[in-house]
Design an enzyme around this catalytic site. Sequence first.
Site, mmCIF file in Angstrom:
data_model
loop_
_atom_site.group_PDB
_atom_site.id
_atom_site.type_symbol
_atom_site.label_atom_id
_atom_site.label_comp_id
_atom_site.label_asym_id
_atom_site.label_seq_id
_atom_site.Cartn_x
_atom_site.Cartn_y
_atom_site.Cartn_z
ATOM 1 N N ASP A 145 0.838 -1.192 0.000
ATOM 2 C CA ASP A 145 0.000 0.000 0.000
ATOM 3 C C ASP A 145 0.873 1.241 0.000
ATOM 4 O O ASP A 145 2.007 1.232 0.495
ATOM 5 C CB ASP A 145 -0.903 0.025 1.244
ATOM 6 C CG ASP A 145 -1.919 -1.102 1.243
ATOM 7 O OD1 ASP A 145 -2.247 -1.597 0.144
ATOM 8 O OD2 ASP A 145 -2.376 -1.482 2.331
ATOM 9 N N ARG A 146 0.357 2.310 -0.526
ATOM 10 C CA ARG A 146 1.112 3.558 -0.622
ATOM 11 C C ARG A 146 1.744 3.969 0.711
ATOM 12 O O ARG A 146 2.903 4.384 0.769
ATOM 13 C CB ARG A 146 0.194 4.674 -1.116
ATOM 14 C CG ARG A 146 0.878 6.024 -1.247
ATOM 15 C CD ARG A 146 -0.055 7.081 -1.793
ATOM 16 N NE ARG A 146 0.705 8.213 -2.280
ATOM 17 C CZ ARG A 146 0.313 8.996 -3.278
ATOM 18 N NH1 ARG A 146 -0.812 8.745 -3.911
ATOM 19 N NH2 ARG A 146 1.043 10.022 -3.652
#
Length: 306
Positions: A145-146
């Site tokens: 995830d970012r």
Amino acid sequence: MNRKSKLPKDTNQDKDKVTEWIVQEPTELMTELLNKLAKHGRNSVKSILARGQVSVEGKVSTKYNYPLQQGHRVTVHFGRVIEDIKFEGLKIIHEDQDIIVIHKEAGLLSIASPTEKELTAYRQLTEHVRRIDPKNRIFVVHRLDRDTSGLMLYAKNEETQQKLQNSWQESVLERSYVALVEGAVKKQAGTIKSWLKESKTLLMYSSHHPGDGQEAITHYKVLESNREYSLLEVQLETGRKNQIRVHMKDIGHPIVGDKKYGSRKNIIGRLGLHARVLAFQHPTTGETMRFETQIPGKLMRPFTSQ
């Protein structure tokens, strides 16, 4: 009139050996290097060029198609490497002809999204491999995830990508995270199992009915804790989208900074999740590869500031 090409001469015999010569007729830089440095092999010559070890008229060039003119002086510094691309938000931990392992910082996308097409790990690594050959590509194997930091693996060719993805469960020997969660986790170790589904709003959630979604299994143990926070070591048995984030919410201890999955606090200014260890069997050599990073200081802050 064709002139007889002058052979390169070695001007130094130490480890920073320098070879230079004068170009006899117009050509591209890679063509000239492959001709003059044939004994080093094509891949080695590409690497020498990509690492900034080649100068034309005293200026470093890494472009394979740099136009050379008659009279240009080409210099190769075998022991010198200039700084590679200035990466933003990532660092290469390991690279060979088939894979790249990186450390990704929180805030950097693994691949492009509808809102971010330029600054991604994928885009930067593509630029990196194309310094050697403009046809080179990067292939996604898995994602973070970012806002999750830590170790990631990319493939450098489609065959390697397929090998890894087709045997991911068998090839990956260890995927270990550290998670800073809200509250004191009373059970010192445990396993969370559910079946993950995605809502119409793209939110992942758990079903506890067998087969109702993708099976997800997460193991954890407590590393540090106080009344407000716990630091967990988390081992993934399966790798589902947002798996750790959902499972931490399920046990009533959402990850710090994870507002999407129930967090109410963010004292560290980022998501409290870090991919710390990645171990796998190399898809080509069969060698066991293991990489480990330090726990980010921000995740330790609740336990060191007291």
